[in-house]
Motif scaffolding. Structure first.
Motif, short mmCIF file in Angstrom:
data_model
loop_
_atom_site.label_atom_id
_atom_site.label_comp_id
_atom_site.label_asym_id
_atom_site.label_seq_id
_atom_site.Cartn_x
_atom_site.Cartn_y
_atom_site.Cartn_z
N GLU A 146 0.83 -1.21 0.00
CA GLU A 146 0.00 0.00 0.00
C GLU A 146 0.87 1.26 0.00
O GLU A 146 0.55 2.23 -0.70
CB GLU A 146 -0.94 0.01 1.21
N PHE A 147 1.95 1.25 0.77
CA PHE A 147 2.85 2.40 0.78
C PHE A 147 3.35 2.71 -0.63
O PHE A 147 3.32 3.87 -1.07
CB PHE A 147 4.07 2.12 1.69
N ILE A 148 3.80 1.70 -1.31
CA ILE A 148 4.35 1.89 -2.66
C ILE A 148 3.24 2.27 -3.65
O ILE A 148 3.40 3.20 -4.43
CB ILE A 148 5.09 0.61 -3.12
N LEU A 149 2.13 1.54 -3.61
CA LEU A 149 1.02 1.81 -4.53
C LEU A 149 0.47 3.22 -4.35
O LEU A 149 0.33 3.96 -5.32
CB LEU A 149 -0.09 0.78 -4.33
N TYR A 150 0.16 3.60 -3.12
CA TYR A 150 -0.42 4.92 -2.87
C TYR A 150 0.59 6.04 -3.14
O TYR A 150 0.21 7.13 -3.57
CB TYR A 150 -1.00 5.02 -1.46
N ALA A 151 1.87 5.77 -2.90
CA ALA A 151 2.89 6.76 -3.24
C ALA A 151 2.92 6.97 -4.75
O ALA A 151 2.95 8.11 -5.23
CB ALA A 151 4.26 6.32 -2.73
N ALA A 152 2.88 5.87 -5.50
CA ALA A 152 2.88 5.96 -6.96
C ALA A 152 1.65 6.71 -7.46
O ALA A 152 1.74 7.57 -8.36
CB ALA A 152 2.96 4.58 -7.59
N VAL A 153 0.50 6.42 -6.87
CA VAL A 153 -0.74 7.11 -7.25
C VAL A 153 -0.62 8.60 -6.95
O VAL A 153 -0.95 9.45 -7.79
CB VAL A 153 -1.97 6.49 -6.53
N GLY A 154 -0.15 8.94 -5.76
CA GLY A 154 0.00 10.35 -5.38
C GLY A 154 0.96 11.09 -6.28
O GLY A 154 0.69 12.22 -6.71
N ILE A 155 2.08 10.46 -6.60
CA ILE A 155 3.08 11.09 -7.47
C ILE A 155 2.50 11.27 -8.87
O ILE A 155 2.65 12.35 -9.47
CB ILE A 155 4.38 10.26 -7.48
N ALA A 156 1.84 10.25 -9.40
CA ALA A 156 1.26 10.35 -10.74
C ALA A 156 0.21 11.46 -10.80
O ALA A 156 0.23 12.29 -11.73
CB ALA A 156 0.64 9.01 -11.15
#
Length: 177
Positions: A146-156
């Motif tokens: 979740e940390f990685i996924l949500y970070a990627a979503v936020g950055i995108a």
């Protein structure tokens, strides 16, 4: 001895500080960016010819435009923060925190590459410890995936929003320069 209430209040304080740190950082960019780009324009093109499109994008936006972009982003960060404070769901807030943290790290790399002052380095150095501490404090609330996924979503979302805002504001503020 810590009780659950003090832990919740500490976490809530950390969450509510995101818009404060974001605003402080954006203020430095608003105040310094246009003057810095104008002053360093030719050196930027000489040293970094492959990113000329980014330099041109930066040149199109005046101080008023930077303030509009920062205000729009501040509204998003604040809305996500208050939604988290109200619901207890940290996903939207964490997306903003991750995007903001990466933004600060990018400024750090820009500073190392440029080897002198860039707009926002002072506040990047001030805000980055907050981001690291906030991530540390919420580390037990999300899985690693979740940390990685949500970070990627936020950055995108952050990148898409920033590019869209530069496009919109670049077109509208050029008329008033």
């Amino acid at each position: 001895m810590l009780n659950i209430r003090s832990c919740i209040m500490t976490l809530l304080s950390i969450i509510l500080l995101l818009p404060v740190f974001f605003a402080i950082h954006e203020l430095e960019e608003i105040i310094m960016m246009q003057r810095w780009v104008s002053k360093n324009r030719s050196t930027l093109y000489d040293r970094y010819p492959k990113i000329g499109f980014i330099i041109r994008l930066m040149e199109k936006v005046n101080t008023r435009g930077i303030a509009i972009i920062a205000a729009e982003e501040f509204v998003i960060v604040s809305a996500c923060t208050f939604a988290t404070a109200y619901t207890g769901n940290i996903v939207a807030w964490y997306c903003c925190l991750a995007a903001f943290g990466i933004h600060l790290v990018i400024h750090l790399f820009q500073f190392i590459t440029w080897r002198r002052y860039i707009p926002a380095i002072v506040t990047s150095l001030l805000c980055l410890p907050y981001c690291i501490y906030a991530i540390y404090r919420i580390s037990g609330l999300l899985t690693q995936t979740e940390f990685i996924l949500y970070a990627a979503v936020g950055i995108a979302i952050g990148v898409i929003n920033l590019l869209a805002m530069h496009f919109v504001v670049g077109k509208s503020t050029c008329k008033y320069i």
